[in-house]
Scaffold this motif. Structure first.
Motif, PDB file in Angstrom:
ATOM      1  N   MET A  85     -14.674 -24.952  22.306  1.00  0.00           N
ATOM      2  CA  MET A  85     -15.875 -24.126  22.421  1.00  0.00           C
ATOM      3  C   MET A  85     -16.827 -24.640  23.491  1.00  0.00           C
ATOM      4  N   ILE A  86     -16.777 -25.959  23.755  1.00  0.00           N
ATOM      5  CA  ILE A  86     -17.744 -26.496  24.705  1.00  0.00           C
ATOM      6  C   ILE A  86     -17.070 -26.825  26.039  1.00  0.00           C
ATOM      7  N   GLY A  87     -15.929 -26.211  26.271  1.00  0.00           N
ATOM      8  CA  GLY A  87     -15.331 -26.266  27.605  1.00  0.00           C
ATOM      9  C   GLY A  87     -14.474 -27.471  27.886  1.00  0.00           C
ATOM     10  N   MET A  88     -14.126 -28.257  26.869  1.00  0.00           N
ATOM     11  CA  MET A  88     -13.282 -29.422  27.150  1.00  0.00           C
ATOM     12  C   MET A  88     -11.812 -29.039  27.278  1.00  0.00           C
ATOM     13  N   VAL A  89     -11.523 -27.741  27.197  1.00  0.00           N
ATOM     14  CA  VAL A  89     -10.148 -27.288  27.345  1.00  0.00           C
ATOM     15  C   VAL A  89      -9.840 -27.001  28.812  1.00  0.00           C
ATOM     16  N   ALA A  90     -10.847 -27.133  29.671  1.00  0.00           N
ATOM     17  CA  ALA A  90     -10.652 -26.823  31.092  1.00  0.00           C
ATOM     18  C   ALA A  90      -9.642 -27.778  31.720  1.00  0.00           C
ATOM     19  N   PHE A  91      -8.982 -27.279  32.795  1.00  0.00           N
ATOM     20  CA  PHE A  91      -8.049 -28.136  33.528  1.00  0.00           C
ATOM     21  C   PHE A  91      -8.865 -29.098  34.378  1.00  0.00           C
ATOM     22  N   VAL A  92      -8.770 -30.393  34.060  1.00  0.00           N
ATOM     23  CA  VAL A  92      -9.544 -31.393  34.792  1.00  0.00           C
ATOM     24  C   VAL A  92      -8.578 -32.397  35.400  1.00  0.00           C
TER      25      VAL A  92
END
Lengths: 427, 275
Positions: free
Chosen positions: A358-365
Motif C-alpha cells: 500500500m505504501i509503494g514498497m512493491v515498486a521495482f527498485v
C-alpha cells in the motif's frame, strides 16, 4: 468385587488411553516435521541453481577504435563512462565464430552474453585504464537463457519452437564447452547487487538492506513505545476506569486487524498527510510498528503481570519508589517475556508484505538503499515480485530469496534467545 | 442491624486492657479506621501504642484485620487501590498520613518482613546492599561491605553466608531466606520493624532461630509482629493485642493477656475455643 478389583479392571483402559494420546502426539509431531522438511528440501533444491552463474570467456580487444577514444596518457572517468562497451563484446563474439554472417544469426550470437556484461567491462576499464590498447581474456556473464540451458534446466531434445534457446545457439555452446570457454561459478553478485529485470543480474542485497532498515525503524519505534505503554497500563493506570478499559479493548482488537488495513492507514496518514517519502524504509517501519505494537504491549503486560507481587512488596517495603521498583525489579524479571513477545512481533513484521504494497514498497527498485529515506523493497515483497516474473531463472532466485529471508529470521530469533538467556533469572 | 450484629457490637464494644504505654511511644495509632472500596470496613476505631524497644504481638483469627493494621504502619496499603485510612498514626509524634510525609522516607524508617521469604533474585550481598544503595547510605564500597557484614551478623546469617555472598539469595533454605530478608530490612537501619507472620512458612527449628533473633533485635528496634501462633506471641512479645472482626478487643502486657484476660473473646481465643 471389591474396590481393588474395580480399580484394577479400569487400569488397563486408562493406560491404553494414555498410550493412545502419546501416539497421537508423536504422530502429529512427525507430520508437522515432515511438512517442514519437505518445504525446506524443496526450497533448497529449487534454489541451488541461483547460487551459481554461467560465464563465457571472450578475448576482448580493448582497442582505441572500438572504444572510440583517442590515445592519451590520462582519461577522465566521464570519458570512459561514455564509451560503447557493447561493441567490444560483439567484436569478440564475431571473432570467435567467424562463419556467422547473417543479421539474424549475429543477433542470436550477441544474445549469448548478458546485457549486463558491458557494464562489467566498463567498470573494469574505469578501474584499470591501462587495459586500453591491449587484448585480454575476460570471463563475462552469460545470458539467463544460456545459463538455464547450461544448468540443464532446458531439454535440448525439445522442438526448437518450444524452448527459449535456438538450435544454433546450442551448437555454439557445445563449441564453447569443447574449448573450455564456458563455466559455472559461484554467484557472488546475488548477494552484492540490487534487483534487475535480467535474472542473471538480479541480487538480493537491495531487499535485504531494505528489510534491515525497515526492521530497525520498527524495533526502535515499537519496542520502547510498546514497553512504556504496557508499563503505564499495568502499573500506573487507574483500575476500573472506563477509558482505560476502552484503550485495553482497542489494543486487543488492533492485534487482530488485517495487516493491509494498516497499510491503507499508513498511506493516508504518513505519506499523504505527513509527507513521509513513498517506498522508503521509514514509511515501511512506521506502518509495521503500528502492526507490531499491540503484540508487544500484550506480551509485555503479561510478562509484567507474572512478576511475583512479593518482589514488589519487598522493594516497596525497603523504601523503593514506584519507578525504582519497576526499573530495578519488574522490568528485569519481565524482560525474557518482553523479548519473546517482541521477537514474535518483529518476526511477523519481517514476513509482512501486504501493508507494504500500500505504501509503494512493491515498486521495482534497482538501486541499493543507502538509508531510511531511499526507495527500497523488502525481502517478502522481493520474493513476491520475483515469483511473478516470467523468466525461468527467477524460479531459483525466488527460492534463494526465501532462504535469505529464513536465515534473517533465524538470526533474529537466535539473538532473542541469547538475550533471553542472558536476562533469565531463576528464583 | 440484625440481632447478631447488635450482640456482637455489645460484645466487642471498647478496647479493654491498656492500649497506651507510659512515656513517649515509638508509634501510636489513634482511632484508625480502614476501608476497602468505601463499603467494606476492615478496621474499626483502633487505638494502640508501640513502646520503644518492645515487641507488640498482634493475634486474632484470620481476617480480623491485624495484617491490615500492620500494613498501615508503613503505608504499604497505599499501593492497594481503594484503600482508605482515617484516624491518626504517629511515628515519633509525627502523623505519617499527613501529606508532608513521603511514604518512601517512611518505609526507610519502618521496615517490613513478609510472611513468605521474598529475597530478590540477586546475590546474597546485593539483597542486603539493595536498601543502602537505594538510599545512598554509604560513601564507598568498603562502607557498604561493612553494612552488609553488620546486617548479616545481626540477623545471625553471617557465619553461614560469608563464603557465598555472591551466590543467589534464592538458593538458601527457607529459614535462611527469612533471616536474609530481616538482614535486608535492618541494613537500612530502620526504627521500627513490622513482621507479618514471619515464621508461618518455616519449620520449628528455623522458627526458633527467628524468634531468638527477634528477641535480640528488640534492644535496637521496635517490633510489631503479626502471628497465628499463640505460643510464639507468649514467648517473644512484651505486649499482646487481640483483634476480632476488625476491632481491637484487648491489649495489655503479654503475661496479663495470657494469664488473666479481661475479655471473654480473648479468653475463648487463647484457650483454643475458636480461631
Amino acid at each position: 468385587m471389591n474396590n481393588t478389583q474395580i480399580v484394577q479392571k479400569s487400569l488397563k483402559k486408562r493406560y491404553a488411553k494414555e498410550r493412545r494420546f502419546k501416539i497421537y502426539g508423536v504422530f502429529s509431531i512427525i507430520v508437522s516435521l515432515a511438512f517442514l522438511l519437505f518445504l525446506l528440501v524443496d526450497i533448497v533444491l529449487k534454489s541451488t541453481p541461483a547460487f551459481t552463474q554461467t560465464y563465457i570467456k571472450l578475448d576482448i580487444d580493448f582497442s582505441y577504435k572500438v572504444l572510440n577514444i583517442d590515445p592519451k596518457p590520462n582519461y577522465t572517468k566521464d570519458e570512459l563512462f561514455k564509451s560503447s562497451y557493447r561493441n567490444l563484446i560483439s567484436k569478440a563474439l564475431y571473432q570467435l565464430f567467424p562463419d556467422v554472417s547473417s543479421r539474424k544469426q549475429k543477433r542470436a550470437l550477441r544474445k549469448l552474453i548478458s546485457s549486463g556484461a558491458q557494464y562489467h567491462l566498463r567498470d573494469l576499464v574505469i578501474e584499470r585504464p591501462q587495459l586500453i590498447g591491449t587484448s585480454q581474456s575476460v570471463w563475462v556473464l552469460a545470458d539467463d537463457d544460456i545459463d538455464t540451458f547450461f544448468k540443464g534446466l532446458i531439454d535440448r531434445n525439445l522442438p526448437e519452437a518450444d524452448r527459449r534457446i535456438k538450435d544454433i545457439q546450442i551448437t555454439w555452446i557445445d563449441k564453447l564447452q569443447s574449448k573450455d570457454r564456458i563455466k559455472r561459478q559461484f554467484n557472488a553478485s546475488f548477494l552484492t547487487s540490487g534487483d534487475s529485470r535480467e535474472p542473471e543480474q538480479a541480487g538480493i542485497l537491495g531487499a535485504l538492506k531494505g528489510s534491515l532498515y525497515t526492521m530497525l525503524v520498527t524495533l526502535l519505534l515499537s519496542f520502547p513505545i510498546g514497553v512504556a505503554a504496557a508499563v503505564y497500563l499495568e502499573e500506573f493506570a487507574p483500575k476500573n476506569n472506563w477509558w482505560i478499559d476502552v484503550i485495553e479493548v482497542n489494543i486487543n482488537n488492533l492485534a487482530a486487524v488485517p495487516s493491509i488495513v494498516f497499510g491503507i492507514l499508513g498511506l493516508a496518514v504518513y505519506i499523504n498527510l505527513f509527507g513521509v517519502p513513498r517506498s522508503a524504509p521509514l514509511a515501511g517501519g512506521l506502518v509495521l510498528s503500528l502492526m507490531t505494537l499491540p503484540t508487544i504491549i500484550i506480551a509485555t503486560r503479561a510478562a509484567i503481570k507474572s512478576v511475583p507481587p512479593s518482589i514488589r512488596e519487598a522493594a516497596l517495603g525497603l523504601g523503593a519508589s514506584k519507578i525504582q521498583v519497576i526499573t530495578h525489579h519488574v522490568l528485569p524479571l519481565a524482560m525474557p517475556g518482553i523479548l519473546t513477545g517482541s521477537i514474535i512481533g518483529m518476526a511477523q513484521a519481517l514476513g509482512e508484505s501486504a501493508p507494504l504494497l500500500m505504501i509503494g514498497m512493491v515498486a521495482f527498485v534497482a538501486d541499493i538503499p543507502q538509508g531510511f529515506f531511499d526507495p527500497s523493497t523488502v525481502l517478502p515483497v522481493q520474493i513476491y515480485i520475483w515469483s511473478d516474473s516470467p523468466e525461468r531463472a527467477f524460479i531459483a532466485l525466488t527460492s534463494a530469496a526465501i532462504i535469505v529471508l529464513l536465515i534473517f529470521l533465524f538470526l533474529m530469533n537466535l539473538l532473542a534467545v541469547l538475550l533471553r538467556n542472558k536476562f533469565e533469572t531463576k528464583w | 442491624m440484625n440481632n447478631n450484629d447488635i450482640e456482637l457490637n455489645q460484645q466487642l464494644g471498647k478496647t479493654v486492657g491498656n492500649p497506651l504505654v507510659d512515656g513517649i511511644p515509638r508509634m501510636s495509632c489513634q482511632s484508625v479506621d480502614v476501608f476497602y472500596n468505601q463499603d467494606l470496613q476492615a478496621i474499626f476505631n483502633v487505638s494502640v501504642d508501640l513502646a520503644k524497644n518492645q515487641i507488640l504481638a498482634m493475634i486474632g483469627p484470620s481476617g480480623c484485620g491485624k495484617s491490615t493494621l500492620l500494613r498501615c504502619l508503613n503505608r504499604m496499603n497505599d499501593t492497594i487501590d481503594g484503600c482508605i485510612v482515617t484516624g491518626k498514626i504517629y511515628l515519633d509524634n509525627e502523623d505519617i498520613y499527613t501529606s508532608n510525609i513521603d511514604p518512601v522516607l517512611l518505609r526507610a524508617k519502618v521496615g517490613m518482613v513478609f510472611q513468605k521469604p521474598n529475597p530478590f533474585p540477586k546475590s546474597i550481598y546485593d539483597n542486603v546492599a539493595y536498601g543502602p544503595r537505594l538510599h545512598g547510605l554509604m560513601t564507598n564500597n568498603s562502607e557498604l561491605d561493612d553494612i552488609v557484614e553488620e546486617s548479616l551478623t545481626k540477623a545471625g546469617l553471617w557465619k553461614e553466608t560469608k563464603d557465598r555472598l555472591n551466590k543467589p539469595g534464592t538458593g538458601l533454605s527457607g529459614g535462611q531466606q527469612q533471616r536474609l530478608c530481616i538482614a535486608r530490612t535492618i541494613a537500612v537501619k530502620p526504627e521500627v520493624i513490622l513482621m507479618d507472620e514471619p515464621t508461618s512458612a518455616l519449620d520449628p527449628i528455623a522458627t526458633a532461630t527467628i524468634e531468638e533473633l527477634m528477641y535480640e533485635l528488640k534492644s535496637s528496634y521496635t517490633i510489631a509482629v503479626v502471628t497465628h501462633s499463640m505460643q510464639q506471641a507468649a514467648r517473644i512479645s512484651d505486649r499482646c493485642a487481640y483483634f476480632h472482626l476488625g476491632r481491637l478487643v484487648e491489649v495489655n502486657d503479654t503475661n496479663i493477656v495470657f494469664t488473666n484476660p479481661e475479655h471473654g473473646l480473648t479468653e475463648n481465643y487463647i484457650t483454643g475455643r475458636f480461631g
